[in-house]
Design a protein around this motif. Structure first.
Motif, short mmCIF file in Angstrom:
data_model
loop_
_atom_site.label_atom_id
_atom_site.label_comp_id
_atom_site.label_asym_id
_atom_site.label_seq_id
_atom_site.Cartn_x
_atom_site.Cartn_y
_atom_site.Cartn_z
N GLY A 139 44.13 43.49 43.68
CA GLY A 139 43.51 43.19 44.96
C GLY A 139 42.06 43.63 45.03
O GLY A 139 41.21 42.90 45.55
N ARG A 140 41.77 44.80 44.46
CA ARG A 140 40.39 45.29 44.46
C ARG A 140 39.52 44.45 43.52
O ARG A 140 38.34 44.19 43.82
CB ARG A 140 40.37 46.76 44.02
N LEU A 141 40.07 44.01 42.42
CA LEU A 141 39.33 43.16 41.48
C LEU A 141 38.94 41.84 42.13
O LEU A 141 37.77 41.42 42.05
CB LEU A 141 40.16 42.91 40.23
N THR A 142 39.89 41.17 42.76
CA THR A 142 39.59 39.88 43.39
C THR A 142 38.57 40.05 44.51
O THR A 142 37.68 39.20 44.70
CB THR A 142 40.88 39.23 43.92
N GLU A 143 38.67 41.14 45.26
CA GLU A 143 37.69 41.42 46.31
C GLU A 143 36.30 41.59 45.72
O GLU A 143 35.30 41.08 46.27
CB GLU A 143 38.11 42.68 47.07
N THR A 144 36.21 42.28 44.57
CA THR A 144 34.92 42.50 43.92
C THR A 144 34.33 41.19 43.41
O THR A 144 33.13 40.92 43.58
CB THR A 144 35.08 43.49 42.76
N ILE A 145 35.16 40.37 42.78
CA ILE A 145 34.68 39.08 42.25
C ILE A 145 34.17 38.20 43.37
O ILE A 145 33.08 37.59 43.27
CB ILE A 145 35.80 38.38 41.46
N LEU A 146 34.93 38.10 44.45
CA LEU A 146 34.51 37.26 45.58
C LEU A 146 33.21 37.77 46.19
O LEU A 146 32.37 36.99 46.61
CB LEU A 146 35.62 37.22 46.63
N ASP A 186 45.34 34.78 43.78
CA ASP A 186 44.59 35.47 44.83
C ASP A 186 43.21 34.86 45.03
O ASP A 186 42.75 34.67 46.17
CB ASP A 186 44.44 36.96 44.49
N LEU A 187 42.55 34.53 43.93
CA LEU A 187 41.22 33.92 44.04
C LEU A 187 41.31 32.50 44.59
O LEU A 187 40.45 32.06 45.36
CB LEU A 187 40.54 33.92 42.67
N TYR A 188 42.37 31.78 44.22
CA TYR A 188 42.56 30.41 44.74
C TYR A 188 42.80 30.44 46.24
O TYR A 188 42.25 29.62 46.99
CB TYR A 188 43.74 29.75 44.02
N ASP A 189 43.60 31.39 46.68
CA ASP A 189 43.86 31.51 48.12
C ASP A 189 42.59 31.85 48.89
O ASP A 189 42.46 31.51 50.07
CB ASP A 189 44.90 32.60 48.38
N GLU A 193 38.43 28.30 42.96
CA GLU A 193 39.29 27.62 42.01
C GLU A 193 38.75 27.78 40.59
O GLU A 193 37.55 27.82 40.37
CB GLU A 193 39.40 26.13 42.35
N ASN A 194 39.68 27.84 39.63
CA ASN A 194 39.32 27.94 38.21
C ASN A 194 38.28 29.02 37.96
O ASN A 194 37.19 28.75 37.44
CB ASN A 194 38.82 26.60 37.68
#
Length: 341
Positions: A139-146, A186-189, A193-194
């Motif tokens: 969850g923290r990783l996806t938050e950082t990427i976004l 998580d990133l798709y939601d 995408e991709n």
């Protein structure tokens, strides 16, 4: 191949606006090592020290010390928790900086100056502990990427699924696949995408961490296609099976020819470098500008190769080149030659 390594420790990123004027050493392409430090119970002998401290650490500092400081993997158990940014420099065809960021700091806090950390970064490696509950780190990783995608779109993201050696062989692929799928979902939601993310299963107890770092570093080398074409040409002309361009000290390979090969060619070459470096420190001889050095080099060259070479040209005493070959080592013929850049 080239040699060189140094390291330094620094405070957490500068907050002063004038600090954006980075010193020359900080203008090098940067790679960030990130991960989430959490508190949890751990079982297992290998991570006994972390278990006694009741802490869960992703393994960033262990990776940095094994790759860039040549620390034996078993000694990383006694490393203290990272509390400040640790910087390592890698001097090769390009000069890189690897920053190990403390996991307990929230770099997404609005009061934090992101340019002091993420400005000029070429790649970010998120180290994820595969033996622990990885839902929160994901969850923290996806938050950082976004958060970084809009402001720093050129950062290349890599996930090291670390300590993979602690998972049973028949379960490793399932764990890796599950982590990849959860991050992608998580990133798709969130509308991405991709996502351009690379994944590598790693461990400091084998060569996988060096191979993973090699792949990350290659993404920061703009001349990579040129190197690959040159290595392809050398391979075809000399009838080599596989060709790697290593950094001697870290054993990270900057490039290789593009021919796929089965087996552990990288591990074989890496072990060969260790052997040659260790032997040269004990049995090496000084190669300088003197006539005796040139005559000795000529004699050795004739004995090994069967013909003479021209050693009449002046040799820079500061340049110490290594050259070695092993015949029929585990069914392979290995040749190593050092170059300076």
């Amino acid at each position: 191949m080239s040699r060189g390594e140094d390291g330094e420790q620094a405070d957490d990123g500068p907050q002063d606006p004038d600090s954006k004027k980075l010193a020359p050493i900080e203008r090098k392409p940067r790679l960030l090592l990130m991960g989430l430090k959490r508190y949890a119970k751990i079982t297992g002998v290998r991570y006994l020290v972390e278990a006694n401290e009741d802490k869960c650490r992703s393994g960033k500092s262990s990776i940095s010390n094994v790759v860039f400081r040549k620390m034996p993997p078993q000694d990383t158990l006694f490393l203290p928790t990272t509390t400040a940014i640790l910087k390592e420099s890698m001097h090769t065809f390009m000069d890189f900086q690897v920053w190990d960021l403390p996991g307990q700091i929230d770099y997404l806090d609005p009061n934090f100056d992101p340019d002091s950390i993420f400005g000029g970064v070429g790649a970010m490696v998120w180290v994820l502990d595969a033996v622990d509950n990885y839902m929160e780190p994901i969850g923290r990783l996806t938050e950082t990427i976004l958060h970084l995608q809009d402001s720093y779109p050129f950062i290349k993201f890599t996930v090291f699924i670390h300590k993979i050696d602690s998972i049973a062989d028949d379960s490793r692929e399932d764990v890796i696949r599950d982590i990849m799928q959860r991050i992608t979902d998580d990133l798709y939601d969130a509308g991405l995408e991709n996502p351009p993310i690379n994944y590598y299963g790693t461990s400091i107890y084998d060569h996988s961490i060096f191979e993973g770092f090699s792949r990350v570093m290659q993404g920061l080398v703009p001349q990579l296609p040129i190197f690959e074409n040159l290595l392809n040409t050398i391979k075809d002309r000399c009838h080599f099976e596989k060709l790697y361009l290593y950094d001697v000290y870290s054993k990270v390979y900057i490039a290789s020819d593009t021919t796929p090969i089965a087996g552990s060619a990288y591990e074989l070459g890496s072990d060969f470098i260790d052997l040659i470096v260790d032997l040269s420190e004990v049995h090496g001889w000084h190669r300088g500008n003197t006539q005796d050095s040139k005559m000795k080099a000529q004699q050795i060259y004739i004995e090994e190769c069967g013909f003479e070479a021209d050693f009449t040209q002046p040799v820079d005493p500061e340049v110490q080149l290594a050259e070695s070959q092993v015949i029929n080592f585990k069914g392979h013929h290995l040749y190593l030659r050092e170059i300076n850049v």
